[in-house]
Design an enzyme around this catalytic site. Structure first.
Site, mmCIF file in Angstrom:
data_model
loop_
_atom_site.group_PDB
_atom_site.id
_atom_site.type_symbol
_atom_site.label_atom_id
_atom_site.label_comp_id
_atom_site.label_asym_id
_atom_site.label_seq_id
_atom_site.Cartn_x
_atom_site.Cartn_y
_atom_site.Cartn_z
ATOM 1 C CD GLN A 114 2.357 24.148 14.911
ATOM 2 O OE1 GLN A 114 2.805 24.893 15.771
ATOM 3 N NE2 GLN A 114 3.144 23.415 14.135
ATOM 4 C CE LYS A 174 6.008 25.737 17.724
ATOM 5 N NZ LYS A 174 5.378 25.764 16.397
ATOM 6 C CG ASP A 205 6.362 30.185 12.825
ATOM 7 O OD1 ASP A 205 7.210 29.785 13.645
ATOM 8 O OD2 ASP A 205 5.239 29.668 12.689
#
Ligand code: NAP
Length: 294
Positions: free
Chosen positions: A96, A52, A119
């Protein structure tokens, strides 16, 4: 039969994002800023975050990775999230997953300001998505939609069979494809579905997201169907350097000849997911006010 090339689509979208960022920066605006929080030293999570970070740099974003030790308390993590929520120089951030066991993931997700939740996991984003309102759509379902769009695959009136009902893949993609604009008639299957093979065989579009290697076989597919394989399972392969191979949920070699379109694994849905995160971050920077930031 055409193989859907996720790498090619990801590359094309990446170029578009980079061009938009360049225009933004050229006009004197600051670049979008994505922050990733990584708690602990899980190898796979570390790799995802590295990817990322690399992709962010490639499209011209500013990116920051906050690496916290595995014994960070839930309260400390929530404090950090509150800080990022207030930071006007941060457009979007992700935590994460998975998190260490002592931290309640749902609490963490719900602590993120929905307008920075790139997200798309916050219930406000999920709820807005279900209602067809502007929202951040999570990476895998968004990636699937982008693939269908890029290949101009007709969806209106088609019967789409989704195998799997998880919150991150099956449920959102089933909902999205049933919405106006996509206009599929959707059936969502799961482990208790009866006569699964018959149901799947009635699908014009089949989305396999169950996480069972090579589960979908040729006898389950209607000739001409579009098959999107989301599954990723590591199977032992002693002949390879890594000792494993990635398999999808579809038995590719026997199913592919029957299809009009099919995604391979790897190289299908997988490469799209990071791109969707980049798309959401750019959107967050532009944030067209669909959230009330107050
Ligand atoms: P998950 O949370 O384990 O959900 C699997 C779903 O499949 C469940 O709803 C389960 O039904 C259903 N299922 C399991 N076995 C079944 C069977 N024999 N027949 C019918 N339905 C069955 O998995 P997930 O997180 O959605 O992920 C699915 C797969 O996609 C995994 O291989 C994962 O690694 C992969 N994935 C790939 C990407 C990507 O970027 N390509 C992203 C995310 C996930 P129940 O609800 O009844 O248990």
């Amino acid at each position: 039969m055409e193989i859907i090339d996720g790498k090619e689509v990801a590359q094309a979208l990446k170029k578009q994002i980079a061009a938009q960022v360049a225009t933004m920066v050229g006009a004197g605006e600051r670049a979008p800023h994505l922050v990733a929080i990584l708690v602990g030293d899980d190898g796979a999570s570390q790799t995802y975050v590295d990817h990322k970070e690399k992709m962010s740099a490639e499209v011209g974003f500013r990116s920051t990775v906050l690496r916290l030790s595995g014994d960070t308390s839930q309260a400390e993590l929530l404090d950090l999230i509150a800080k990022l929520n207030r930071d006007t120089e941060v457009d979007g951030f992700i935590v994460q997953l998975p998190l260490p066991r002592h931290i309640d993931e749902q609490k963490v997700i719900e602590a993120i300001d929905p307008s920075k939740d790139v997200d798309g996991f916050h219930p406000e984003n999920v709820g807005r998505m279900v209602m067809g309102l502007p929202s951040f759509v999570s990476a895998t379902p968004d990636g699937i939609l982008q693939l269908l769009k890029y290949y101009n695959i007709p969806t209106a009136g088609k019967h789409c069979v989704v195998i799997g009902r998880s919150n991150i893949v099956g449920r959102p993609i089933a909902n999205l494809l049933s919405q106006k604009g996509w206009d599929c008639t959707v059936t969502m299957c799961h482990s208790r579905t009866r006569n699964l093979a018959d149901v799947v065989r009635s699908g014009d579009i089949v989305i396999a997201a169950l996480g069972r290697a090579e589960f979908v076989t040729a006898d389950m597919i209607k000739p001409g169907a579009v098959v999107i394989d989301v599954g990723i399972t590591r199977v032992p392969a002693p002949e390879t350097k890594s000792g494993f191979r990635l398999k999808g949920d579809v038995k590719f070699d026997e199913v592919a000849p029957l299809c009009s379109y099919i995604t391979p694994v790897p190289g299908g849905v997988g490469p799209m997911t990071i791109i969707s995160l980049m798309r959401n971050t750019l959107l967050a920077k532009r944030l067209f006010g669909f959230f009330d930031r107050e």
